[in-house]
Design a protein around this motif. Structure first.
Motif, PDB file in Angstrom:
ATOM      1  N   PHE A  27       7.597 -11.550  -1.670  1.00 17.45           N
ATOM      2  CA  PHE A  27       8.638 -10.653  -2.159  1.00 17.45           C
ATOM      3  C   PHE A  27       8.048  -9.250  -2.156  1.00 17.45           C
ATOM      4  O   PHE A  27       6.997  -9.010  -2.769  1.00 17.45           O
ATOM      5  CB  PHE A  27       9.076 -11.053  -3.563  1.00 17.45           C
ATOM      6  CG  PHE A  27      10.177 -10.204  -4.123  1.00 17.45           C
ATOM      7  CD1 PHE A  27      11.500 -10.600  -3.988  1.00 17.45           C
ATOM      8  CD2 PHE A  27       9.908  -9.017  -4.781  1.00 17.45           C
ATOM      9  CE1 PHE A  27      12.534  -9.815  -4.503  1.00 17.45           C
ATOM     10  CE2 PHE A  27      10.918  -8.225  -5.298  1.00 17.45           C
ATOM     11  CZ  PHE A  27      12.237  -8.636  -5.157  1.00 17.45           C
ATOM     12  N   PHE A  28       8.709  -8.304  -1.500  1.00 15.85           N
ATOM     13  CA  PHE A  28       8.183  -6.956  -1.339  1.00 15.85           C
ATOM     14  C   PHE A  28       9.149  -5.919  -1.922  1.00 15.85           C
ATOM     15  O   PHE A  28      10.340  -5.932  -1.606  1.00 15.85           O
ATOM     16  CB  PHE A  28       7.955  -6.636   0.147  1.00 15.85           C
ATOM     17  CG  PHE A  28       6.802  -7.403   0.740  1.00 15.85           C
ATOM     18  CD1 PHE A  28       5.556  -6.819   0.863  1.00 15.85           C
ATOM     19  CD2 PHE A  28       6.972  -8.719   1.151  1.00 15.85           C
ATOM     20  CE1 PHE A  28       4.487  -7.526   1.391  1.00 15.85           C
ATOM     21  CE2 PHE A  28       5.910  -9.441   1.678  1.00 15.85           C
ATOM     22  CZ  PHE A  28       4.662  -8.839   1.807  1.00 15.85           C
ATOM     23  N   THR A  29       8.619  -5.044  -2.753  1.00 17.12           N
ATOM     24  CA  THR A  29       9.428  -3.917  -3.200  1.00 17.12           C
ATOM     25  C   THR A  29       9.636  -2.970  -2.026  1.00 17.12           C
ATOM     26  O   THR A  29       8.867  -2.972  -1.067  1.00 17.12           O
ATOM     27  CB  THR A  29       8.740  -3.174  -4.358  1.00 17.12           C
ATOM     28  OG1 THR A  29       7.453  -2.709  -3.940  1.00 17.12           O
ATOM     29  CG2 THR A  29       8.588  -4.087  -5.557  1.00 17.12           C
ATOM     30  N   ALA A  30      10.646  -2.144  -2.109  1.00 16.63           N
ATOM     31  CA  ALA A  30      10.974  -1.246  -1.000  1.00 16.63           C
ATOM     32  C   ALA A  30      10.041  -0.042  -0.928  1.00 16.63           C
ATOM     33  O   ALA A  30      10.050   0.693   0.056  1.00 16.63           O
ATOM     34  CB  ALA A  30      12.419  -0.765  -1.119  1.00 16.63           C
ATOM     35  N   ARG A  71      12.555   1.108  -8.002  1.00 19.29           N
ATOM     36  CA  ARG A  71      13.619   0.770  -8.949  1.00 19.29           C
ATOM     37  C   ARG A  71      14.991   1.200  -8.412  1.00 19.29           C
ATOM     38  O   ARG A  71      15.996   0.519  -8.635  1.00 19.29           O
ATOM     39  CB  ARG A  71      13.338   1.429 -10.302  1.00 19.29           C
ATOM     40  CG  ARG A  71      12.155   0.796 -11.024  1.00 19.29           C
ATOM     41  CD  ARG A  71      11.620   1.690 -12.142  1.00 19.29           C
ATOM     42  NE  ARG A  71      10.368   1.158 -12.656  1.00 19.29           N
ATOM     43  CZ  ARG A  71      10.248   0.447 -13.779  1.00 19.29           C
ATOM     44  NH1 ARG A  71      11.311   0.206 -14.524  1.00 19.29           N
ATOM     45  NH2 ARG A  71       9.074  -0.016 -14.167  1.00 19.29           N
ATOM     46  N   ALA A  72      15.011   2.316  -7.699  1.00 13.72           N
ATOM     47  CA  ALA A  72      16.267   2.745  -7.089  1.00 13.72           C
ATOM     48  C   ALA A  72      16.761   1.696  -6.098  1.00 13.72           C
ATOM     49  O   ALA A  72      17.962   1.399  -6.030  1.00 13.72           O
ATOM     50  CB  ALA A  72      16.073   4.083  -6.387  1.00 13.72           C
ATOM     51  N   PHE A 108      12.274 -12.425 -12.803  1.00 10.15           N
ATOM     52  CA  PHE A 108      11.068 -11.678 -13.205  1.00 10.15           C
ATOM     53  C   PHE A 108      10.395 -11.158 -11.940  1.00 10.15           C
ATOM     54  O   PHE A 108      10.181 -11.913 -10.987  1.00 10.15           O
ATOM     55  CB  PHE A 108      10.089 -12.563 -13.976  1.00 10.15           C
ATOM     56  CG  PHE A 108       8.786 -11.851 -14.271  1.00 10.15           C
ATOM     57  CD1 PHE A 108       8.635 -11.140 -15.446  1.00 10.15           C
ATOM     58  CD2 PHE A 108       7.737 -11.861 -13.363  1.00 10.15           C
ATOM     59  CE1 PHE A 108       7.460 -10.446 -15.709  1.00 10.15           C
ATOM     60  CE2 PHE A 108       6.553 -11.180 -13.613  1.00 10.15           C
ATOM     61  CZ  PHE A 108       6.414 -10.465 -14.790  1.00 10.15           C
ATOM     62  N   ALA A 109      10.046  -9.866 -11.938  1.00  9.14           N
ATOM     63  CA  ALA A 109       9.376  -9.292 -10.769  1.00  9.14           C
ATOM     64  C   ALA A 109       8.556  -8.076 -11.192  1.00  9.14           C
ATOM     65  O   ALA A 109       8.681  -7.579 -12.319  1.00  9.14           O
ATOM     66  CB  ALA A 109      10.407  -8.885  -9.709  1.00  9.14           C
ATOM     67  N   GLY A 110       7.700  -7.607 -10.278  1.00  7.68           N
ATOM     68  CA  GLY A 110       6.967  -6.369 -10.482  1.00  7.68           C
ATOM     69  C   GLY A 110       7.708  -5.215  -9.837  1.00  7.68           C
ATOM     70  O   GLY A 110       8.481  -5.406  -8.897  1.00  7.68           O
ATOM     71  N   ASP A 111       7.479  -3.987 -10.339  1.00 10.41           N
ATOM     72  CA  ASP A 111       8.186  -2.842  -9.754  1.00 10.41           C
ATOM     73  C   ASP A 111       7.447  -2.283  -8.545  1.00 10.41           C
ATOM     74  O   ASP A 111       8.027  -1.618  -7.689  1.00 10.41           O
ATOM     75  CB  ASP A 111       8.432  -1.752 -10.796  1.00 10.41           C
ATOM     76  CG  ASP A 111       7.194  -0.945 -11.155  1.00 10.41           C
ATOM     77  OD1 ASP A 111       6.074  -1.484 -11.066  1.00 10.41           O
ATOM     78  OD2 ASP A 111       7.343   0.225 -11.542  1.00 10.41           O
ATOM     79  N   ASN A 112       6.135  -2.515  -8.449  1.00 12.45           N
ATOM     80  CA  ASN A 112       5.312  -2.163  -7.286  1.00 12.45           C
ATOM     81  C   ASN A 112       3.917  -2.714  -7.562  1.00 12.45           C
ATOM     82  O   ASN A 112       3.690  -3.366  -8.594  1.00 12.45           O
ATOM     83  CB  ASN A 112       5.265  -0.650  -7.026  1.00 12.45           C
ATOM     84  CG  ASN A 112       4.869   0.179  -8.226  1.00 12.45           C
ATOM     85  OD1 ASN A 112       5.706   0.873  -8.797  1.00 12.45           O
ATOM     86  ND2 ASN A 112       3.608   0.120  -8.643  1.00 12.45           N
ATOM     87  N   GLY A 113       2.969  -2.445  -6.674  1.00  9.98           N
ATOM     88  CA  GLY A 113       1.661  -3.055  -6.805  1.00  9.98           C
ATOM     89  C   GLY A 113       0.713  -2.340  -7.751  1.00  9.98           C
ATOM     90  O   GLY A 113       1.006  -1.271  -8.295  1.00  9.98           O
ATOM     91  N   GLY A 141      13.039  -5.913  -2.201  1.00 11.41           N
ATOM     92  CA  GLY A 141      13.679  -5.420  -3.412  1.00 11.41           C
ATOM     93  C   GLY A 141      15.120  -5.019  -3.179  1.00 11.41           C
ATOM     94  O   GLY A 141      15.938  -5.046  -4.103  1.00 11.41           O
ATOM     95  N   GLU A 142      15.449  -4.663  -1.938  1.00  9.23           N
ATOM     96  CA  GLU A 142      16.846  -4.350  -1.590  1.00  9.23           C
ATOM     97  C   GLU A 142      17.766  -5.546  -1.801  1.00  9.23           C
ATOM     98  O   GLU A 142      18.981  -5.385  -1.949  1.00  9.23           O
ATOM     99  CB  GLU A 142      16.952  -3.941  -0.116  1.00  9.23           C
ATOM    100  CG  GLU A 142      16.349  -2.616   0.263  1.00  9.23           C
ATOM    101  CD  GLU A 142      16.634  -2.275   1.715  1.00  9.23           C
ATOM    102  OE1 GLU A 142      17.780  -2.516   2.178  1.00  9.23           O
ATOM    103  OE2 GLU A 142      15.733  -1.779   2.402  1.00  9.23           O
ATOM    104  N   ASP A 143      17.182  -6.746  -1.809  1.00  6.91           N
ATOM    105  CA  ASP A 143      17.997  -7.961  -1.813  1.00  6.91           C
ATOM    106  C   ASP A 143      18.452  -8.392  -3.204  1.00  6.91           C
ATOM    107  O   ASP A 143      19.337  -9.252  -3.333  1.00  6.91           O
ATOM    108  CB  ASP A 143      17.207  -9.119  -1.181  1.00  6.91           C
ATOM    109  CG  ASP A 143      16.778  -8.840   0.252  1.00  6.91           C
ATOM    110  OD1 ASP A 143      17.417  -7.987   0.901  1.00  6.91           O
ATOM    111  OD2 ASP A 143      15.805  -9.469   0.722  1.00  6.91           O
TER     112      ASP A 143
END
Length: 553
Positions: A65-68, A76-77, A255-260, A299-301
């Motif tokens: 799972f990858f944040t944008a 977050r946007a 539950f997820a992280g906002d970035n690394g 994260g877009e998903d």
């Protein structure tokens, strides 16, 4: 008003009621600066996370799972808007989310009557005035702060207060409405201040392959893991409230992280530790317990998936892909690529001697096996975000200055200029330390990913120049450009002119004539395919250099 036969009208009403009753509550929990695989349910022995492990056992955990983006504001946007930060016009870190960019909680509120709120750590999407009163007044007066209009409840506070705010929201919610609550935690954001009781012994840690094994590195990883352990405990308190109120069985929990993590190779970079974050989903009766997926997700998903789960269509402009089919077990994957972007970080203005910690422009695309990175500000030296003054980075700088750092790490962290293009075979190089860009053995794969990157940039109306597409120098059709042979013929006289000692090869000094030092360094390395310190006639004449980007000395 159109009249319907009574039986049909009754069916329509009952159908609408049934859909409404099936709509889940939504609890979206974000930790801060949290890289994969730092949960013990992923097999990471550096941390202890029993609460989130239990959540994963009752649902599904995602490994890819990858944040944008590798930063909190644009990431977050993307989570909220279901589109890339570029498309949402929020790559500038201090930018407010434009009012015309619709968030998924708003859709839930407007179209399905949800009670929606955000609590905890600052959610970052109402803009930053950099501490300037005049700019702050401008943001307020201009209507740029929009979240109190978008949500029913908007509250902020440190992690212990976030638990209290979440509890108050859940206990005080309208009982005749489903709810959507976004809970933000600060842990494990730098600075790392968790008490010693949460902190593992630095000597016992297993360090990732992208950092050297140094005492200063171990100390900061121990600090980081301590905060991961603490955010697990805090998350467990919110989940316990859900159980206490009897809401767990009807709630979709993400539950997820906002970035690394804010350590080298992580936050602020487009390597996996910068954007690959934990993601755990539980939805009783829909998601089978014990799921474990390596499908690529973005994260877009999240927004499109939540709306899909509520029986609603994605809002206009959302480009994310619903992964509800994966949650329901009806499809193994929903996308082939994930895309990430890097823009300015924090509120610091541009300075002549700045590093990438405060400003960088880059894009990346990742498939299951490969990753392509496009660095649009390669002249800016690399520096980790937030932790450049810490013992990890300081000790790495010292090791490199002594000439004792491993070649791949030195090239990755200390090359200036950095290569414009990076390409990694993640199957054979998961640490992303061996840049293969321009190598013949990955030419086809690199071209494919550059094309996908360019398409995404076009879709998002990206403001950066499109990347070069390898293979564009193939022999052209008659009357439409020059073939490779023509390119070689044009370069042959230049080779002869530069080869002043007539030994059939170009030294670095010969090649550098009439070039800037930076340009000469970059292109000498790229043309020196065999790495012998000279450029042969064949290496000079080729239209597609096959060498590596320069390595810092």
């Amino acid at each position: 008003m159109k009249a319907y036969p009574w039986p049909l009208f009754l069916v329509m009403i009952l159908g609408a009621l049934a859909r409404a009753s099936e709509r889940p509550n939504v609890l979206f929990i974000l930790s801060d600066d949290h890289s994969y695989p730092y949960l013990s349910c992923y097999g990471d022995g550096n941390v202890r996370t029993p609460c989130i492990d239990k959540l994963a056992a009752e649902g599904i955990k995602f490994r890819r799972f990858f944040t944008a983006a590798p930063q909190c504001v644009p990431s977050r946007a993307s989570y909220l808007s279901g589109r890339s930060p570029v498309a949402a016009r929020i790559t500038r870190f201090s930018s407010p989310l434009p009012r015309d960019v619709i968030t998924f909680p708003e859709v839930l509120k407007k179209e399905a009557g949800y009670y929606v709120g955000v609590v905890g750590r600052i959610y970052h999407l109402d803009g930053s005035a950099k501490g300037d009163d005049e700019l702050g007044k401008f943001l307020e007066a201009g209507g740029f702060k929009t979240f109190k209009d978008r949500f029913d409840v908007v509250q902020t506070g440190p992690d212990p207060v976030a638990v209290e705010q979440a509890t108050a929201f859940l206990e005080g919610r309208p009982k005749d409405k489903p709810f959507c609550l976004w809970v933000n935690f600060s842990d494990p954001h730098h600075p790392w201040t968790a008490p010693a009781s949460y902190r593992p012994d630095p000597a016992t840690l297993k360090l990732p392959a992208h950092v050297p094994d140094l005492p200063g590195v171990r100390e900061q990883y121990a600090d980081y893991c301590g905060e991961v352990n603490r955010v697990d405990e805090t998350t467990g308190k919110v989940l316990a409230v859900l159980d206490k109120l009897g809401l767990a069985k009807d709630t979709l929990v993400i539950f997820a992280g906002d970035n690394g993590q804010a350590l080298p190779h992580g936050k602020g970079s487009l390597y996996d530790p910068g954007c690959n974050v934990p993601c755990v989903v539980r939805w009783p009766g829909v998601v089978a317990p014990g799921g474990d997926s390596s499908s690529l997700l973005s994260g877009e998903d999240v927004g499109p998936t939540v709306l899909d789960a509520a029986g609603l269509k994605s809002a206009k402009g959302m480009t994310g892909v619903s992964f509800l089919p994966i949650l329901k077990g009806t499809a193994p994957k929903t996308r082939d690529y994930v895309f990430t972007e890097r823009g300015p970080h924090g509120s610091a203005p541009v300075q002549v001697a700045m590093n990438s910690g405060g400003y960088d422009l880059s894009r990346a695309v990742r498939s299951d096996r490969y990753k392509a990175i496009y660095n649009c500000t390669p002249w800016i030296p690399y520096s980790p975000v937030d932790s450049a003054g810490g013992s990890a980075w300081k000790s790495m700088q010292s090791l490199n200055a002594e000439g004792a750092m491993a070649k791949g790490m030195s090239a990755t962290y200390f090359s200036t200029p950095r290569p414009v293009y990076e390409f990694y075979d993640l199957e054979n190089d998961p640490a992303e330390l061996n840049n293969l860009s321009g190598k013949a053995e990955v030419a086809e794969a690199e071209r494919a990913l550059r094309l996908e990157m360019a398409k995404k940039m076009i879709i998002d109306f990206d403001y950066l120049p499109l990347p070069a597409i390898p293979g564009d120098d193939k022999p052209a059709k008659k009357g439409k450009g020059k073939a490779k042979a023509d390119v070689s013929a044009e370069r042959s006289p230049l080779f002869k002119k530069l080869d002043t000692d007539e030994d059939g090869k170009l030294s670095r000094a010969e090649f550098s004539v009439s070039r800037s030092a930076a340009d000469a360094s970059e292109w000498f390395a790229r043309r020196d395919a065999d790495g012998d310190g000279f450029i042969s006639r064949a290496e000079f004449l080729t239209a597609s250099p096959q060498g590596k980007a320069p390595v810092a000395k």
